[in-house]
Design a protein around this motif. Structure first.
Motif, PDB file in Angstrom:
ATOM      1  N   ARG A  44       0.788 -10.355   5.650  1.00  0.00           N
ATOM      2  CA  ARG A  44       1.710  -9.231   5.838  1.00  0.00           C
ATOM      3  C   ARG A  44       1.193  -8.028   5.047  1.00  0.00           C
ATOM      4  N   TYR A  45       1.272  -6.863   5.672  1.00  0.00           N
ATOM      5  CA  TYR A  45       0.863  -5.602   5.044  1.00  0.00           C
ATOM      6  C   TYR A  45       2.078  -4.680   5.051  1.00  0.00           C
ATOM      7  N   VAL A  46       2.391  -4.092   3.907  1.00  0.00           N
ATOM      8  CA  VAL A  46       3.529  -3.179   3.804  1.00  0.00           C
ATOM      9  C   VAL A  46       3.016  -1.823   3.354  1.00  0.00           C
ATOM     10  N   PHE A  47       3.044  -0.863   4.256  1.00  0.00           N
ATOM     11  CA  PHE A  47       2.614   0.509   3.970  1.00  0.00           C
ATOM     12  C   PHE A  47       3.855   1.391   3.881  1.00  0.00           C
ATOM     13  N   PHE A  48       3.814   2.419   3.034  1.00  0.00           N
ATOM     14  CA  PHE A  48       4.846   3.454   3.126  1.00  0.00           C
ATOM     15  C   PHE A  48       4.299   4.776   2.627  1.00  0.00           C
TER      16      PHE A  48
ATOM     17  N   TYR B 209       0.851  -1.181   0.000  1.00  0.00           N
ATOM     18  CA  TYR B 209       0.000   0.000   0.000  1.00  0.00           C
ATOM     19  C   TYR B 209       0.894   1.240   0.000  1.00  0.00           C
ATOM     20  N   PRO B 210       1.360   1.686  -1.196  1.00  0.00           N
ATOM     21  CA  PRO B 210       2.177   2.895  -1.251  1.00  0.00           C
ATOM     22  C   PRO B 210       1.346   4.142  -0.987  1.00  0.00           C
ATOM     23  N   PHE B 211       1.964   5.137  -0.392  1.00  0.00           N
ATOM     24  CA  PHE B 211       1.313   6.425  -0.090  1.00  0.00           C
ATOM     25  C   PHE B 211       0.074   6.220   0.790  1.00  0.00           C
ATOM     26  N   SER B 212       0.198   5.302   1.715  1.00  0.00           N
ATOM     27  CA  SER B 212      -0.938   4.853   2.515  1.00  0.00           C
ATOM     28  C   SER B 212      -1.343   5.820   3.619  1.00  0.00           C
ATOM     29  N   GLY B 213      -0.343   6.590   4.168  1.00  0.00           N
ATOM     30  CA  GLY B 213      -0.628   7.218   5.445  1.00  0.00           C
ATOM     31  C   GLY B 213      -0.994   6.119   6.435  1.00  0.00           C
ATOM     32  N   PRO B 214      -1.784   6.432   7.441  1.00  0.00           N
ATOM     33  CA  PRO B 214      -2.156   5.398   8.431  1.00  0.00           C
ATOM     34  C   PRO B 214      -3.459   4.663   8.096  1.00  0.00           C
ATOM     35  N   ASP B 215      -3.798   4.557   6.803  1.00  0.00           N
ATOM     36  CA  ASP B 215      -5.112   4.025   6.409  1.00  0.00           C
ATOM     37  C   ASP B 215      -5.179   2.504   6.529  1.00  0.00           C
ATOM     38  N   PHE B 216      -5.225   2.028   7.734  1.00  0.00           N
ATOM     39  CA  PHE B 216      -5.380   0.585   7.964  1.00  0.00           C
ATOM     40  C   PHE B 216      -6.812   0.139   7.687  1.00  0.00           C
ATOM     41  N   ILE B 217      -7.773   1.045   7.860  1.00  0.00           N
ATOM     42  CA  ILE B 217      -9.185   0.667   7.747  1.00  0.00           C
ATOM     43  C   ILE B 217      -9.503   0.102   6.361  1.00  0.00           C
TER      44      ILE B 217
END
Length: 386
Positions: free
Chosen positions: A133-137, A114-122
């Motif tokens: 596994r989830y990879v945010f940046f 999830y590129p450019f995700s911010g904290p959008d876990f929802i």
């Protein structure tokens, strides 16, 4: 009592003792099953996230009673409960759509990018709840959960105000506004993405197992501050959050990295995208991404997603349609295409608009997704690698 009667009495007592033992064992097993926690979790971190989410800590955390007895927390609880009820309705719609339209083979072993995700876990978790596994940046720093033991009553009340401020846009619009988020996640009380992501986990009934900082490139980070370093504007910072569903076994992992993902900045961390793309095939989510992947400055990130993913779910701010409207990809369109909002008109995609118009029986998109969140104006692309 004759011998036969005595033997029958002994057999009866043996049967009775055996029945009692079996009964106790069964009762114990049921009791254990009812109270079984499939996974050990960090009680303090989970209780902190629940507290910020307006949820009474469960299991109870006596040290937090001084907070939950405050009128300010009870008001916060009412606000979070009412807002979450609205969001939960939206997520229910999204999950129903997902169950019909999104098929992920072997999700339990896959990674979601999830590129450019911010904290959008929802949104990530609503669309892909079963990934290992989830990879945010994104740009925002990971930060940390507040240490509630050191928080005074006055500070706690300010913390709750800041939490509501951080959630207002994602609750109402289903995305974060980058320019606001910079301020919302750097208050004296809410620092970084971790408090928001942890609160979202609590709202989605997940428990935090551990939160650990991650340093993928310690040598580069040590050299970052040397006078002659050709450093990017942001130091790469990372965190890993292990979390669990209390009703199921196993742990899921969320990696979050803060960095500048332009090609030029990534020259300082040349292995970062290799690390991101190592788990193939991955699932990718891109939404409300400021059309960054339309920009040549982010060509490496775009190429990594295209090379690593076998499924991409995105709005029009993600990978330009022309990259997906060709082999090996097959794209299904949902909703309706609307031109980019100001000041991002440059990202208008004529080919995408034509594709939407060419399908008069276009599939509906029953939830807001991206910048066009009002009145069913959202568009979604579901791209499968064939």
């Amino acid at each position: 009592m004759n011998l036969k009667a005595e033997m029958n009495s002994i057999k009866f007592l043996q049967w009775l003792r055996l029945s009692v033992v079996v009964g106790l064992l069964l009762a114990g097993r049921d009791s254990q099953a009812a109270g079984t926690e499939p996974q050990e979790f960090n009680r303090r971190a989970t209780a902190t996230a629940q507290l910020l989410a307006g949820i009474m800590p469960n299991p109870p955390e006596p040290a937090f009673n001084r907070f939950t007895e405050l009128d300010a927390w009870k008001e916060h609880q009412k606000w979070m409960t009412s807002q979450w009820a609205l969001v939960r309705g939206r997520l229910n719609t999204m999950e129903t759509w997902r169950d019909h339209e999104v098929k992920v083979t072997g999700a339990a072993k896959k990674t979601m990018l999830y590129p450019f995700s911010g904290p959008d876990f929802i949104n990530a978790y609503a669309l892909f709840p079963d990934h290992a596994r989830y990879v945010f940046f994104s740009l925002e720093r990971p930060g940390a959960l507040p240490d509630m033991e050191s928080v005074t009553t006055v500070q706690f009340i300010k913390l709750l105000t800041d939490v509501r401020g951080a959630f207002r846009d994602i609750f109402e619009r289903n995305y974060f506004i980058t320019s606001y988020m910079t301020k919302q996640l750097t208050t004296p009380w809410v620092r970084g993405t971790v408090p928001v992501m942890a609160t979202m986990m609590a709202l989605m009934n997940r428990r935090i197992v551990r939160i650990e900082p991650i340093d993928l490139f310690p040598e580069l980070n040590r050299a970052y501050d040397t006078p002659d370093a050709k450093r990017p504007r942001l130091l790469l910072r990372g965190v890993r959050v292990d979390f669990a569903n209390p009703a199921a076994a196993g742990i899921q992992q969320l990696y979050y990295f803060s960095l500048d993902a332009t090609d030029k900045a990534l020259d300082y961390y040349p292995e970062f995208l290799n690390w991101v793309g190592q788990y193939k095939p991955a699932t990718a989510l891109i939404k409300s991404a400021s059309y960054l992947l339309h920009d040549g400055q982010f060509a490496k990130t775009r190429a990594t997603i295209l090379e690593s993913a076998d499924l991409v779910v995105q709005d029009d701010t993600g990978i330009p349609y022309r990259f997906l409207n060709q082999a090996p990809w097959h794209v299904k369109l949902f909703g309706r295409y609307s031109k980019p909002i100001r000041p991002m008109e440059y990202a208008y995609q004529k080919d995408l608009e034509s594709a939407f118009k060419a399908a008069p029986d276009q599939a509906d998109l029953p939830f807001p997704f991206g910048y066009h969140w009002r009145s069913k104006q959202s568009a979604l692309m579901l791209a499968h690698r064939q």
